[in-house]
Design a protein around this motif. Structure first.
Motif, short mmCIF file in Angstrom:
data_model
loop_
_atom_site.label_atom_id
_atom_site.label_comp_id
_atom_site.label_asym_id
_atom_site.label_seq_id
_atom_site.Cartn_x
_atom_site.Cartn_y
_atom_site.Cartn_z
N ASP A 35 0.84 -1.20 0.00
CA ASP A 35 0.00 0.00 0.00
C ASP A 35 0.87 1.25 0.00
N ALA A 36 1.95 1.21 0.77
CA ALA A 36 2.87 2.35 0.80
C ALA A 36 3.52 2.56 -0.56
N THR A 37 3.93 1.46 -1.20
CA THR A 37 4.55 1.55 -2.52
C THR A 37 3.59 2.19 -3.52
N ASP A 38 2.36 1.72 -3.55
CA ASP A 38 1.37 2.25 -4.50
C ASP A 38 1.09 3.72 -4.22
N LEU A 39 0.95 4.07 -2.96
CA LEU A 39 0.64 5.45 -2.60
C LEU A 39 1.79 6.39 -2.97
N LEU A 40 3.01 6.04 -2.58
CA LEU A 40 4.15 6.92 -2.87
C LEU A 40 4.40 7.03 -4.37
N ASN A 41 4.30 5.92 -5.08
CA ASN A 41 4.51 5.97 -6.53
C ASN A 41 3.47 6.86 -7.21
N GLN A 42 2.23 6.71 -6.85
CA GLN A 42 1.18 7.50 -7.49
C GLN A 42 1.27 8.97 -7.10
N GLU A 95 1.55 16.49 -13.27
CA GLU A 95 0.56 17.57 -13.09
C GLU A 95 1.14 18.84 -12.48
N ASN A 96 2.27 18.72 -11.80
CA ASN A 96 2.91 19.86 -11.14
C ASN A 96 1.92 20.68 -10.31
N PRO A 97 1.20 20.03 -9.39
CA PRO A 97 0.23 20.77 -8.56
C PRO A 97 0.94 21.73 -7.60
N GLN A 98 0.28 22.79 -7.26
CA GLN A 98 0.82 23.76 -6.31
C GLN A 98 0.40 23.34 -4.90
N LEU A 99 1.28 22.66 -4.21
CA LEU A 99 0.96 22.08 -2.91
C LEU A 99 1.52 22.93 -1.78
N GLU A 100 0.81 22.90 -0.65
CA GLU A 100 1.28 23.55 0.57
C GLU A 100 1.03 22.61 1.74
N SER A 101 1.80 22.79 2.81
CA SER A 101 1.56 22.01 4.02
C SER A 101 0.12 22.23 4.49
N GLY A 102 -0.54 21.14 4.85
CA GLY A 102 -1.94 21.21 5.23
C GLY A 102 -2.89 20.73 4.15
N HIS A 103 -2.42 20.71 2.90
CA HIS A 103 -3.23 20.14 1.84
C HIS A 103 -3.37 18.64 2.05
N THR A 104 -4.36 18.04 1.36
CA THR A 104 -4.58 16.61 1.48
C THR A 104 -4.43 15.92 0.13
N PHE A 105 -4.22 14.60 0.19
CA PHE A 105 -4.08 13.79 -1.01
C PHE A 105 -4.73 12.44 -0.78
N SER A 106 -5.40 11.92 -1.82
CA SER A 106 -5.94 10.57 -1.79
C SER A 106 -5.91 10.01 -3.20
N HIS A 149 -7.58 9.47 3.07
CA HIS A 149 -7.00 10.79 2.81
C HIS A 149 -5.78 10.98 3.71
N PHE A 150 -4.79 11.68 3.15
CA PHE A 150 -3.54 11.93 3.86
C PHE A 150 -3.25 13.42 3.88
N ARG A 151 -2.85 13.90 5.03
CA ARG A 151 -2.45 15.30 5.17
C ARG A 151 -0.97 15.44 4.80
N LEU A 152 -0.66 16.52 4.10
CA LEU A 152 0.70 16.76 3.62
C LEU A 152 1.41 17.78 4.49
N ASN A 167 14.89 20.19 -2.18
CA ASN A 167 13.50 20.61 -2.26
C ASN A 167 12.68 20.17 -1.05
N GLY A 168 13.23 19.24 -0.28
CA GLY A 168 12.54 18.77 0.91
C GLY A 168 11.88 17.42 0.73
N VAL A 169 10.98 17.10 1.68
CA VAL A 169 10.27 15.82 1.68
C VAL A 169 8.82 16.07 2.09
N TRP A 170 7.88 15.57 1.30
CA TRP A 170 6.48 15.60 1.69
C TRP A 170 6.20 14.42 2.61
N SER A 171 5.73 14.71 3.82
CA SER A 171 5.33 13.67 4.76
C SER A 171 3.82 13.50 4.69
#
Length: 240
Positions: A178-185, A193-204, A211-214, A232-236
């Motif tokens: 599940d972790a592999t699929d999630l991180l790869n996707q 897509e180069n989305p404009q992400l910020e801390s506090g945004h979510t992803f699923s 849903h996961f908080r970024l 560039n850092g790491v998205w947790s």
């Protein structure tokens, strides 16, 4: 410090002169190796090539980076390599993929045994490497350059800085597949897509998926002078 995309290729050449001759002969003189330059004069193109003596831990590094995908025969050849070369490109896989394919193919044709991306540690057989780096699908360039690994707390990616993007991590409390699929996707979505992400945004992965908080953190897993370091850092990703 300038960041570069660097690949490692162990080979059969006992000295620089053997490699110089092998490049010239295998390409019919179309490519030349001199000093620290591998040149394609007809194409008005060149890269840096650094030549070194054999490295004792080379087989272990390739076995780890190959994640079970390198054959026993290839690993045995790596264990008996005579020297190693490093090819240095600008740190932009998608923009540089044609040049990366062109110059690495020269080394594969004149005695290179296999290839490892120094920015992540991921290693490949030649056929697998070229099928990915020359593909029209960005996921293949991603698979060529990025590795997923784990430590005592997280599963995480390494190598997303080759796309000028942060890496990603998730708690190892979820199943490895599940972790592999999630991180790869998640990583692939950001590449395409180069989305404009910020801390506090979510992803699923879908409307009905968890849903996961970024949260964006600095890369403290690797020292700043390490090729694995992602400036560039790491998205947790954390489930909520």
């Amino acid at each position: 410090m300038e960041e570069n995309f660097i690949v490692c290729i162990p080979g059969v050449w006992t000295n620089r002169e053997e490699l110089i001759k092998s490049v010239a002969v295998s390409t019919g003189g179309e490519f030349m190796f001199a000093g620290e330059i591998l040149a394609h004069p007809k194409g008005n193109d060149h890269i840096i090539l650094e030549f070194y003596e054999a490295y004792d831990e080379m087989e272990a590094a390739f076995e780890y980076g190959g994640q079970g995908q390198l054959s026993t025969d290839t690993l045995n050849k790596i264990s008996h390599h005579k020297s190693v070369v490093y090819l240095i490109f600008p740190l932009n896989v998608l923009a540089q993929k044609q040049r990366i394919a062109k110059f690495t193919k020269i080394l594969s044709n004149c005695g290179g045994i296999a290839i490892k991306v120094e920015n992540s540690g991921v290693a490949h057989e030649w056929n697998d490497w070229f099928s990915k780096i020359e593909s029209k699908n960005p996921f293949d360039q991603y698979s060529a350059s990025v590795i997923l690994v784990g430590d005592e707390k997280y599963y995480y990616s390494c190598g997303m800085h080759t796309f000028n993007l942060p890496d990603s991590e998730i708690s190892n409390q979820i199943a490895p597949e599940d972790a592999t699929d999630l991180l790869n996707q998640f990583n692939y979505w950001r590449i395409t897509e180069n989305p404009q992400l910020e801390s506090g945004h979510t992803f699923s992965l879908s409307k009905d998926s968890p849903h996961f908080r970024l949260e964006l953190w600095q890369d403290e897993r690797h020292p700043s002078d390490d090729l694995f370091h992602n400036s560039n850092g790491v998205w947790s990703l954390s489930r909520f």
